[in-house]
Write a protein that holds these residues in place. Structure first.
Motif, PDB file in Angstrom:
ATOM      1  N   LYS A 165       0.806  -1.396  -0.221  1.00  0.00           N
ATOM      2  CA  LYS A 165       0.016  -0.050  -0.123  1.00  0.00           C
ATOM      3  C   LYS A 165       0.805   1.378   0.100  1.00  0.00           C
ATOM      4  N   ASN A 166       2.069   1.243   0.307  1.00  0.00           N
ATOM      5  CA  ASN A 166       2.991   2.507   0.475  1.00  0.00           C
ATOM      6  C   ASN A 166       3.661   2.676  -0.790  1.00  0.00           C
ATOM      7  N   TRP A 167       3.481   1.913  -1.886  1.00  0.00           N
ATOM      8  CA  TRP A 167       4.160   1.887  -3.076  1.00  0.00           C
ATOM      9  C   TRP A 167       3.631   3.444  -3.617  1.00  0.00           C
ATOM     10  N   THR A 168       4.594   4.330  -4.328  1.00  0.00           N
ATOM     11  CA  THR A 168       4.307   5.500  -4.777  1.00  0.00           C
ATOM     12  C   THR A 168       4.761   5.493  -6.251  1.00  0.00           C
ATOM     13  N   GLY A 169       5.088   4.549  -6.984  1.00  0.00           N
ATOM     14  CA  GLY A 169       5.538   4.545  -8.200  1.00  0.00           C
ATOM     15  C   GLY A 169       4.407   3.807  -9.120  1.00  0.00           C
ATOM     16  N   VAL A 170       4.746   3.403 -10.288  1.00  0.00           N
ATOM     17  CA  VAL A 170       3.658   2.726 -11.251  1.00  0.00           C
ATOM     18  C   VAL A 170       3.018   1.599 -10.513  1.00  0.00           C
ATOM     19  N   ARG A 171       1.637   1.696 -10.639  1.00  0.00           N
ATOM     20  CA  ARG A 171       0.912   0.744 -10.163  1.00  0.00           C
ATOM     21  C   ARG A 171       0.148   0.267 -11.196  1.00  0.00           C
ATOM     22  N   CYS A 172      -0.058  -1.075 -11.650  1.00  0.00           N
ATOM     23  CA  CYS A 172      -1.042  -1.570 -12.585  1.00  0.00           C
ATOM     24  C   CYS A 172      -2.113  -2.505 -11.993  1.00  0.00           C
ATOM     25  N   ASN A 173      -3.125  -2.370 -11.800  1.00  0.00           N
ATOM     26  CA  ASN A 173      -4.195  -3.125 -11.116  1.00  0.00           C
ATOM     27  C   ASN A 173      -4.547  -4.253 -11.696  1.00  0.00           C
ATOM     28  N   ASN A 174      -4.214  -4.696 -12.884  1.00  0.00           N
ATOM     29  CA  ASN A 174      -4.568  -5.888 -13.640  1.00  0.00           C
ATOM     30  C   ASN A 174      -3.871  -6.200 -15.029  1.00  0.00           C
ATOM     31  N   TRP A 175      -4.090  -7.366 -15.441  1.00  0.00           N
ATOM     32  CA  TRP A 175      -3.219  -7.455 -16.754  1.00  0.00           C
ATOM     33  C   TRP A 175      -3.357  -6.485 -17.843  1.00  0.00           C
ATOM     34  N   TYR A 176      -4.618  -6.208 -17.846  1.00  0.00           N
ATOM     35  CA  TYR A 176      -4.984  -5.133 -19.201  1.00  0.00           C
ATOM     36  C   TYR A 176      -4.379  -3.758 -18.836  1.00  0.00           C
ATOM     37  N   ASP A 177      -4.366  -3.387 -17.517  1.00  0.00           N
ATOM     38  CA  ASP A 177      -3.596  -2.282 -17.437  1.00  0.00           C
ATOM     39  C   ASP A 177      -2.068  -2.272 -17.396  1.00  0.00           C
ATOM     40  N   LEU A 178      -1.725  -3.487 -17.161  1.00  0.00           N
ATOM     41  CA  LEU A 178       0.029  -3.689 -17.575  1.00  0.00           C
ATOM     42  C   LEU A 178       0.241  -3.760 -18.899  1.00  0.00           C
ATOM     43  N   GLU A 179      -0.768  -4.432 -19.599  1.00  0.00           N
ATOM     44  CA  GLU A 179      -0.365  -4.370 -21.106  1.00  0.00           C
ATOM     45  C   GLU A 179      -0.444  -2.774 -21.539  1.00  0.00           C
TER      46      GLU A 179
END
Length: 192
Positions: A165-179
């Motif tokens: 929860k403390n990550w402030t960088g890039v976050r992708c919630n799912n595989w479509y977000d990552l793609e």
């Protein structure tokens, strides 16, 4: 241009939290004071919500063949990883003890034959920082693995938990977000 993805196994490729919770529920359904635990209520690294057993017992689930027989892909992971393998070298970097890593290797050979497995053994390594990822992107759900990695780019994957929860960088919630994120990164490079 980055051509390598260093992808975590648990919580990124497969829904480990769901599988561990289901195994626990199955094993304890006849206990007198048992009530089923919904996997979406898990928010602790050591599965403290699975209240009828100490973590040492829960930890053994990770080594059982039935874990690998029942674990499900994260939503859309299978199709997106297959597509990404056409553009990127996929390296699965995962920590575990010997038994767990053997199970992961068997699962990966069956389900992701295009990926290279890079096991990181508990006791021999403190974390994944011993793996040189400087030529690629790490995709992990653990903040400590992201912070300690030397990857060129770092992506925190999945839902927010106490361990990320403390990550402030890039976050992708799912595989479509990552793609989509990876596609946008490619476009930036093409424009430069």
């Amino acid at each position: 241009m980055i051509k390598t993805l260093y992808v975590d196994f648990d919580g990124v490729i497969v829904n480990t939290v769901k599988c561990i919770t289901e195994l626990y529920n199955e094993d304890h359904k006849y206990y007198e004071k048992f009530s089923p635990v919904d996997w979406t209520s898990i928010d602790t690294w050591r599965f403290e919500e699975l209240y009828l057993e100490p973590y040492s017992v829960i930890d053994r689930y990770f080594n059982q063949p039935r874990f690998f027989a029942n674990v499900e892909w994260m939503d859309n992971a299978q199709e997106v990883l297959q597509r990404l393998s056409e553009k990127y070298e996929i390296k699965v970097v995962s920590m575990g003890n010997h038994e767990n890593l053997v199970g992961k290797q068997i699962w990966l050979l069956k389900n992701m034959p295009y990926a290279k497995f890079m096991p990181v053994v508990f006791g021999e390594h403190v974390d994944k920082s011993d793996v040189d990822m400087s030529d690629g992107i790490i995709i992990d759900d653990s903040v400590s693995n992201l912070i300690n990695s030397n990857a060129a780019k770092k992506v925190c994957f999945g839902d927010e938990y106490s361990w990320n929860k403390n990550w402030t960088g890039v976050r992708c919630n799912n595989w479509y977000d990552l793609e989509n994120y990876l596609h946008e990164e490619e476009l930036k490079i093409d424009q430069d």
